[in-house]
Write an enzyme that holds these catalytic residues in place. Structure first.
Site, short mmCIF file in Angstrom:
data_model
loop_
_atom_site.label_atom_id
_atom_site.label_comp_id
_atom_site.label_asym_id
_atom_site.label_seq_id
_atom_site.Cartn_x
_atom_site.Cartn_y
_atom_site.Cartn_z
N LYS A 145 0.89 -1.22 0.05
CA LYS A 145 -0.20 -0.08 0.05
C LYS A 145 0.81 1.23 -0.13
CE LYS A 145 -3.95 -1.76 2.73
NZ LYS A 145 -4.92 -1.89 1.81
N ARG A 174 -10.11 -11.53 1.96
CA ARG A 174 -10.83 -12.81 1.22
C ARG A 174 -10.41 -13.93 1.27
NH1 ARG A 174 -11.22 -9.36 -4.43
NH2 ARG A 174 -11.03 -7.48 -2.75
N1 BES Z 1 -7.90 -3.87 4.47
C1 BES Z 1 -8.32 -3.41 3.21
C2 BES Z 1 -9.63 -2.71 3.02
C3 BES Z 1 -9.72 -1.57 3.51
C4 BES Z 1 -9.30 -0.30 3.05
C5 BES Z 1 -10.21 -1.44 4.94
C6 BES Z 1 -9.54 1.11 3.66
C7 BES Z 1 -10.27 0.06 5.44
C8 BES Z 1 -10.29 1.14 4.98
C9 BES Z 1 -8.30 -4.62 2.13
O1 BES Z 1 -7.39 -5.55 2.57
C10 BES Z 1 -7.44 -4.04 1.04
O2 BES Z 1 -6.51 -3.84 0.99
N2 BES Z 1 -8.49 -3.91 -0.04
C11 BES Z 1 -8.01 -3.47 -1.20
C12 BES Z 1 -8.38 -4.56 -2.23
C13 BES Z 1 -7.76 -4.37 -3.61
C14 BES Z 1 -6.22 -4.43 -3.67
C15 BES Z 1 -8.64 -5.01 -4.61
C16 BES Z 1 -8.88 -2.09 -1.70
O3 BES Z 1 -10.01 -2.26 -1.48
O4 BES Z 1 -8.15 -1.23 -2.07
MN MN Z 2 -5.43 -5.42 2.00
#
Ligand code: BES
Ligand code: MN
Ligand code: ZN
Length: 492
Positions: free
Chosen positions: A272, A346
Site C-alpha cells: 500500500k 477474502r
Molecule cells: N483492508 C483493506 C480494505 C480497507 C481499505 C479497509 C480502507 C479499510 C479502509 C483490504 O485488505 C484491501 O487492501 N483492499 C483493497 C483490495 C484491492 C487490492 C482489490 C482495496 O480495497 O483497495
Molecule cells: Mn489489503
C-alpha cells in the site's frame, strides 16, 4: 458511575433535559424555567432544541448547580441519541457534578433509554493510553458518581432492563474499541488469541486457539499463505463457542459468525501507499465485532448458540511473503490464484467460512470484514455493505441496522458478477482484472467458500470499523457490528 432509574425526583446537583423540537417545546421550557427559577423568555429565546444544541444554565434554586438543555431535533434516530449523549458526557465529564439526573419523563423519551445510556457510558472511553504524562484527577466516570434517570412509573421496569443493556453494550464496545485502537506492535495474532481466551474465561464461553502448526495440520492453507510474510508473528485460528442450550427447554438457533482478523495490512508485496497505512491496524475490526458480539451475548445471557471463527494474521512484506501469481491451497480444497496480495481479507475468510460451514453447519452464517475500499467508495462512512444470498436474512439485518443505528445498505450478489473472479489456472482468483464493483466481486469470491449454504450474509465494514469521533483528532475504533448483531440476536 452508578445508574439509577427512578420515577421520583431526588435532589441531583445537575439536571439534563433532552428536548425534542416540537410544538410542546415552549410548554416544556416554561416548566423547566419555573422549576429551576429561571426566565422562561430567556430559555425560549436561546434554545431551539436543534439536534446537538446544548445550553447550560445556572439556576437560582438552592442545591441545583446546573441545568443542561440538550436539543434532539425533530425526529432523532438511535444513532442521534448515542452521538448526542456520548459527545455531551465526553466533553463535560470533567465539569459534571457527581450527582446528575436526566429527565426522560417530560418528552416521553423512555423508549430511547438504551441509546441514551449507551451514549453516556461510551463517553468514558479515552484513547491516550500510551501517554506518559497522564493528567491525574477524577472525572464523572472515575468518581463515585450517580446518574439518575427519571422515567414515568409505568415504564420503570422496562427502562431498567434497557438501561442495563445500554450500559453493558458500552462496556463491551469500549473493550473492542481499545483492541482495535491498539497499535500493531502490541496487537499481533497471539495477542488476539490471548484476548479471546481471557474473554471466554471472564464471560463464560469456550475458546480454542490453533497455532501455526495446528493450522498446518488442519489444512488452513489460505490463512497460512497470508501469514507467510510474518515469521515473528505467525497466524492464529480462533474458534469461540457460546451456547445457552443447556438452560433452555428447546434447542437454540445456531449462528455462525466469522470475522476478518488482519492485525496489520501493509498490502504485502502488493504494498500500500504510506498515506494512511497506519489506519490498517484496524483491519481486524471484523474480528473485533465477532469477539464483542459473543462477549456481550454471554454477558446478557442471550438464549442462542453462537460459533465464532476468527482467522488472525498480519499481512506483511518479507522474503518469505506470499507473491502475486502464487496459487495456494485452501481448507475447502479449492485453489486460489493470488493476483494481488492486498486482497488478503477474502483469502483468510475463505478458510474461516469453509471451516465453520463444514464443522458446525450453522443455520445462519454472517461474516464481518474490513474488506474493500470500494465499499467505502460506494457507501461512504455512513453504512456498511450488506451482501446476502437470502432475502429474509438481508431484510432482517437491514431493519436491525436501522433500529440499532449501525446502518447497512444492500448491494447485489447477482451471478452477473461471478465471471470477473474466474482464474485461467486455478479455481478462482482473488482479484478481478477490471477495477469495478470491487465490494461485490469480493463477496462473489467469498460465496464460493460457503459451499452452497443458503443463509449467509457478508458485511463489508471497511468504512465503519474506524471512524471520526470526539475521542481524538484521527480516526479510532468504533466497535461497529457489536450493537448491530446483539440487537439482531435479541430479536430472534
Ligand atoms: N483492508 C483493506 C480494505 C480497507 C481499505 C479497509 C480502507 C479499510 C479502509 C483490504 O485488505 C484491501 O487492501 N483492499 C483493497 C483490495 C484491492 C487490492 C482489490 C482495496 O480495497 O483497495
Ligand atoms: Mn489489503
Ligand atoms: Zn485488509
Amino acid at each position: 458511575m452508578k445508574i439509577n432509574i427512578s420515577s421520583q425526583l431526588n435532589a441531583p446537583q445537575a439536571i439534563v433535559y433532552p428536548l425534542l423540537d416540537n410544538e410542546k417545546l415552549t410548554e416544556s421550557l416554561s416548566k423547566i424555567a419555573r422549576q429551576a427559577g429561571l426566565s422562561s423568555e430567556a430559555l425560549q429565546r436561546d434554545f431551539k432544541a436543534g439536534l446537538k444544541e446544548i445550553l447550560p444554565v445556572y439556576p437560582a434554586r438552592k442545591g441545583l448547580d446546573k441545568v443542561y438543555l440538550i436539543g434532539l431535533g425533530k425526529t432523532p434516530k438511535p444513532m442521534d441519541f448515542i452521538k448526542v449523549f456520548r459527545s455531551f458526557f465526553y466533553h463535560n465529564k470533567k465539569k459534571l457534578p457527581i450527582s446528575i439526573a436526566i429527565d426522560l419523563k417530560s418528552d416521553k423519551l423512555e423508549s430511547s433509554i438504551e441509546y441514551i445510556v449507551n451514549g453516556a457510558c461510551l463517553a468514558e472511553y479515552e484513547i491516550g493510553v500510551f501517554k506518559t504524562d497522564k493528567k491525574e484527577g477524577t472525572d464523572f466516570f472515575s468518581a463515585e458518581s450517580a446518574l439518575t434517570i427519571y422515567v414515568s412509573e409505568k415504564n420503570k421496569e422496562k427502562a431498567q432492563s434497557l438501561a442495563v443493556i445500554g450500559k453493558e453494550t458500552a462496556s463491551t464496545q469500549i473493550r473492542i474499541m481499545t483492541l482495535v485502537d491498539a497499535p500493531a506492535n502490541r496487537k499481533y495474532p497471539e495477542k488476539m488469541a490471548e484476548y479471546a481466551v481471557k474473554s471466554g474465561e471472564m464471560y463464560g464461553f469456550d475458546v480454542k486457539v490453533f497455532d501455526e502448526r495446528e493450522c498446518e495440520s488442519l489444512g488452513l492453507g489460505a490463512l497460512l499463505a497470508v501469514g507467510k510474510g510474518s515469521t515473528e508473528n505467525p497466524p492464529r485460528f480462533i474458534v469461540l463457542e457460546y451456547n445457552l442450550s443447556a438452560m433452555a427447554d428447546k434447542p437454540l438457533k445456531k449462528i455462525g459468525l466469522v470475522g476478518k482478523g488482519v492485525t496489520f495490512d501493509t498490502g504485502g508485496l502488493s504494498i500500500k501507499g504510506a498515506g494512511s497505512m497506519s489506519y490498517m491496524k484496524s483491519d481486524m475490526g471484523g474480528a473485533g465485532a465477532v469477539l464483542g458480539t459473543i462477549e456481550l451475548a454471554a454477558k446478557l445471557k442471550l438464549p442462542v448458540h453462537l460459533i465464532g471463527v476468527i482467522p488472525v494474521t498480519e499481512n506483511c512484506v518479507d522474503g518469505n511473503a506470499l507473491k502475486p501469481s502464487d496459487v495456494i491451497n485452501t481448507y475447502s480444497g479449492k485453489t486460489i490464484e493470488v493476483i494481488d496480495t492486498d486482497a488478503e481479507g477474502r483469502i483468510i475468510l475463505a478458510d474461516g467460512l469453509s471451516y465453520i460451514k463444514k464443522n458446525y453447519e450453522p443455520e445462519v452464517i454472517i461474516d464481518l470484514a474490513t474488506l474493500t475500499g470500494n465499499c467505502i467508495a460506494a457507501l461512504g462512512y455512513n453504512a456498511a455493505g450488506l451482501l446476502s444470498n437470502n432475502d429474509d436474512l438481508a431484510n432482517q439485518l437491514f431493519e436491525v441496522g436501522q433500529l440499532s443505528g449501525e446502518k447497512l445498505w444492500r448491494l447485489p450478489l447477482w451471478d452477473d458478477y461471478k465471471d470477473m473472479m474466474k482464474s485461467d489456472i486455478a479455481d478462482v482468483k482473488n482479484l478481478s482484472s477490471i477495477p469495478i464493483a470491487g465490494a461485490i466481486t469480493a463477496a462473489k469470491f467469498l460465496e464460493i467458500f460457503i459451499d452452497g449454504h443458503s443463509n449467509w450474509a457478508h458485511l463489508d465494514i471497511a468504512g465503519m470499523a474506524f471512524g471520526d469521533s470526539e475521542y481524538g483528532s484521527m480516526k479510532s475504533g468504533t466497535a461497529f457490528g457489536v450493537r448491530l448483531l446483539t440487537t439482531w440476536l435479541r430479536g430472534l
